[in-house]
Design a protein around this motif. Structure first.
Motif, short mmCIF file in Angstrom:
data_model
loop_
_atom_site.label_atom_id
_atom_site.label_comp_id
_atom_site.label_asym_id
_atom_site.label_seq_id
_atom_site.Cartn_x
_atom_site.Cartn_y
_atom_site.Cartn_z
N ALA A 145 0.80 -1.23 0.00
CA ALA A 145 0.00 0.00 0.00
C ALA A 145 0.83 1.28 0.00
CB ALA A 145 -0.92 -0.01 1.21
N ASP A 146 0.27 2.32 -0.66
CA ASP A 146 0.88 3.66 -0.62
C ASP A 146 0.27 4.48 0.51
OD1 ASP A 146 2.37 3.51 -3.30
OD2 ASP A 146 0.34 2.86 -3.79
N ILE A 147 -0.97 4.11 0.86
CA ILE A 147 -1.64 4.74 2.01
C ILE A 147 -2.10 3.61 2.92
CG2 ILE A 147 -3.60 6.14 2.81
CD1 ILE A 147 -3.74 7.43 0.06
N VAL A 148 -1.78 3.71 4.22
CA VAL A 148 -2.28 2.72 5.19
C VAL A 148 -3.08 3.48 6.24
CG1 VAL A 148 -1.71 0.93 6.87
CG2 VAL A 148 -0.26 1.24 4.85
N VAL A 149 -4.35 3.05 6.44
CA VAL A 149 -5.19 3.69 7.46
C VAL A 149 -5.51 2.63 8.52
CG1 VAL A 149 -7.37 4.88 7.94
CG2 VAL A 149 -6.22 5.24 5.75
N LEU A 150 -5.26 2.98 9.78
CA LEU A 150 -5.61 2.09 10.88
C LEU A 150 -6.79 2.71 11.61
CD1 LEU A 150 -5.12 -0.21 12.95
CD2 LEU A 150 -3.35 1.21 13.99
N ASN A 151 -7.95 2.02 11.56
CA ASN A 151 -9.15 2.53 12.24
C ASN A 151 -9.26 1.82 13.59
OD1 ASN A 151 -11.54 3.70 12.90
ND2 ASN A 151 -12.67 3.02 11.08
N THR A 152 -9.14 2.58 14.66
CA THR A 152 -8.95 2.00 16.00
C THR A 152 -10.21 1.97 16.86
OG1 THR A 152 -8.41 4.19 16.81
CG2 THR A 152 -6.55 2.80 16.10
N CYS A 153 -10.14 1.12 17.90
CA CYS A 153 -11.23 0.98 18.87
C CYS A 153 -10.63 1.20 20.25
CB CYS A 153 -11.78 -0.44 18.74
SG CYS A 153 -12.92 -0.93 20.04
N SER A 154 -11.46 1.63 21.21
CA SER A 154 -10.91 1.83 22.55
C SER A 154 -11.80 1.23 23.62
CB SER A 154 -10.73 3.33 22.80
OG SER A 154 -11.97 3.97 22.61
N VAL A 155 -12.79 0.42 23.20
CA VAL A 155 -13.78 -0.08 24.16
C VAL A 155 -13.14 -0.98 25.22
CG1 VAL A 155 -15.84 -1.54 24.39
CG2 VAL A 155 -15.76 0.23 22.68
N ARG A 156 -12.16 -1.79 24.79
CA ARG A 156 -11.43 -2.62 25.75
C ARG A 156 -9.93 -2.44 25.52
NH1 ARG A 156 -16.11 -4.94 24.73
NH2 ARG A 156 -15.44 -5.48 22.64
N PHE A 157 -9.13 -2.73 26.55
CA PHE A 157 -7.68 -2.54 26.44
C PHE A 157 -7.11 -3.41 25.32
CE2 PHE A 157 -3.38 -3.91 27.57
CZ PHE A 157 -2.74 -2.69 27.47
N SER A 158 -7.67 -4.62 25.14
CA SER A 158 -7.14 -5.54 24.14
C SER A 158 -7.15 -4.92 22.73
CB SER A 158 -7.93 -6.85 24.14
OG SER A 158 -9.29 -6.57 24.03
#
Ligand code: SAM
Ligand code: SF4
Length: 416
Positions: free
Chosen positions: A38-51
């Motif tokens: 990839a030339d662009i990498v997007v990481l869409n994150t969650c924070s509901v649990r520490f894991s």
């Protein structure tokens, strides 16, 4: 030019990632399933649990190496964790080009345009998607004491019902058969007097739409009006996800859930009476601060009494900013794990028993995948159904005679 998007978390995040993918595709980028291309990498994150946070940082570790070898790659972190851990991500991961929190996710095009040649922008082309998620409300105003969502997604805001209708109509005109309406608490949807039941009536009037689903429901807000609508409306799927969290009134109070177990139970029986073929699933948190064996036993017995079609069970995870942080996280990891396994085992026995009632019955399945001559789809109750087929039937509704039932799925043969 290619982009890769990694999504952690709930359907809301999946939906946000779909919007991001759609935008990048309209800019001429092609989606890849290999981030190393990839030339662009997007990481869409969650924070509901520490894991979920741990998962994000471990992926960021791999991205660091990728960026070292390919300095021109654009790396963006978006979503819930990006909202509250903005500074920490910037500090720990200086190789990340931009961090965009969930509250401002609609600004993604503006942000990415600073990095890419926006002259590339093409008109968005409508693509055929059998299944479509539509967000009807953002944020949440319930402030359950364990939950970070109100802090990272903000207070609840309902989206204009006319906009939701136009979006749904456009999708159906382009081939969508099933729509899932998303909100942290769809039952409190209200846009200028249009409540959730009215919204469902409006969306289900779209000709060509076969199925309508929604999630998540909050027990304190699920009205009789809505139950009657689900019972009456043939397009509305017979599945309600109704998180209980705990059956101990003391724990429910500490969680700020605003109902007692007795009230929840009454609601479940009312729904089952009105809609006999309904599948009710739920979320449970085990090991909430101060949860005793006796509290857990109440939840275990509730699962037996209410016979959920399926349970999502989570070990309590202390989250920043939440009220429950003030409580001592005093249930050991071992006990949390033990309670989770016990409940899961019981839940699987119950689901398998409920599902065995489908044996020798015919169900309508909307097909979503085809591999090795096996089709997979879901029935109205949201159960996965597998059956052999000679061709790809994706997007079609077919009748299947069920001959086997497991805890999480059914299988059988298509009736031709
Ligand atoms: N809005 C929905 C509701 O009210 O149930 C669900 C939102 S939350 C993203 C999904 C589930 O995650 C919750 O139902 C709860 O069981 C679980 N959850 C939320 N915060 C948690 C925490 N701090 N630790 C463990 N589980 C949690
Ligand atoms: Fe979190 Fe409670 Fe809102 Fe669900 S209803 S998102 S659990 S605060």
């Amino acid at each position: 030019m290619k982009f890769f998007i990694e999504t952690i978390g709930c359907q809301m995040n999946v939906n946000d990632s779909d919007d991001i993918s759609e935008y990048l595709s309209s800019c001429g980028y092609e989606k890849t399933t290999d981030y190393l291309k990839a030339d662009i990498v997007v990481l869409n994150t969650c924070s509901v649990r520490f894991s979920a946070e741990h998962k994000a940082y471990s992926f960021l570790g791999r991205l660091k190496e990728y960026k070292e070898q390919n300095p021109n790659v654009i790396i963006g972190v978006v979503g819930c964790m990006a909202q509250y851990a903005y500074k920490e991500i910037k500090k720990k991961c200086p190789f990340v080009d931009f961090v965009l929190g969930a509250k401002n996710i609609q600004n993604f095009p503006e942000i990415i345009n600073k990095f890419i040649d926006s002259k590339q922008t093409k008109h968005k082309t409508a693509k055929k998607e059998t299944f479509k998620y539509i967000t009807i409300a953002r944020g949440c105003s319930n402030f359950c004491t364990y939950c970070i969502v109100p802090f990272v997604r903000g207070q609840e805001v309902s989206i204009d019902s006319d906009k939701i209708y136009s979006f749904a109509k456009e999708a159906v005109d382009n081939g969508t058969k099933e729509i899932t309406l998303l909100g942290q608490n769809v039952n409190s949807y209200d846009f200028n007097g249009t409540n959730f039941t009215k919204l469902i009536q409006k969306i289900s009037s779209i000709s060509g739409l076969e199925r309508l689903r929604f999630m998540t429901n909050h027990p304190k807000d699920l009205s009789d009006e809505l139950i009657n609508e689900i019972a009456r409306n043939n397009k509305v799927c017979k599945h309600i996800h109704l998180p209980l969290q705990s059956a101990s009134d003391r724990i429910l109070k500490l969680m700020n859930r605003k109902y007692t177990y007795e009230q929840y139970k009454e609601l479940v029986f009312k729904i089952k009476n009105k809609i006999p073929d309904i599948n009710i699933t739920s979320d449970i948190i085990v090991g909430f601060p101060t949860e005793t064996d006796d509290d857990f036993k109440k939840t275990f017995l509730a699962a037996k009494e209410l016979k959920f079609g399926g349970l999502f069970i989570f070990k309590y995870s202390p989250r920043p900013k939440t009220f429950a942080l003030q409580f001592n996280d005093d249930v050991s990891v071992e006990i949390k794990q033990k309670r989770l396994y016990e409940l899961l085992e019981e839940s699987n026995i119950i689901s398998k028993k409920i599902n065995s009632n489908y044996i020798n019955k015919k169900v309508d399945v909307l097909v979503e995948s085809f591999q090795d001559n096996i089709c997979c789809g879901r029935n109205s109750q949201n159960l996965k159904v597998f059956f052999p087929a000679e061709q790809n039937l994706n997007g079609k509704i077919v009748k299947v005679n069920i001959n086997n039932a497991l805890a999480n799925s059914l299988s059988g043969n298509m009736i031709v």
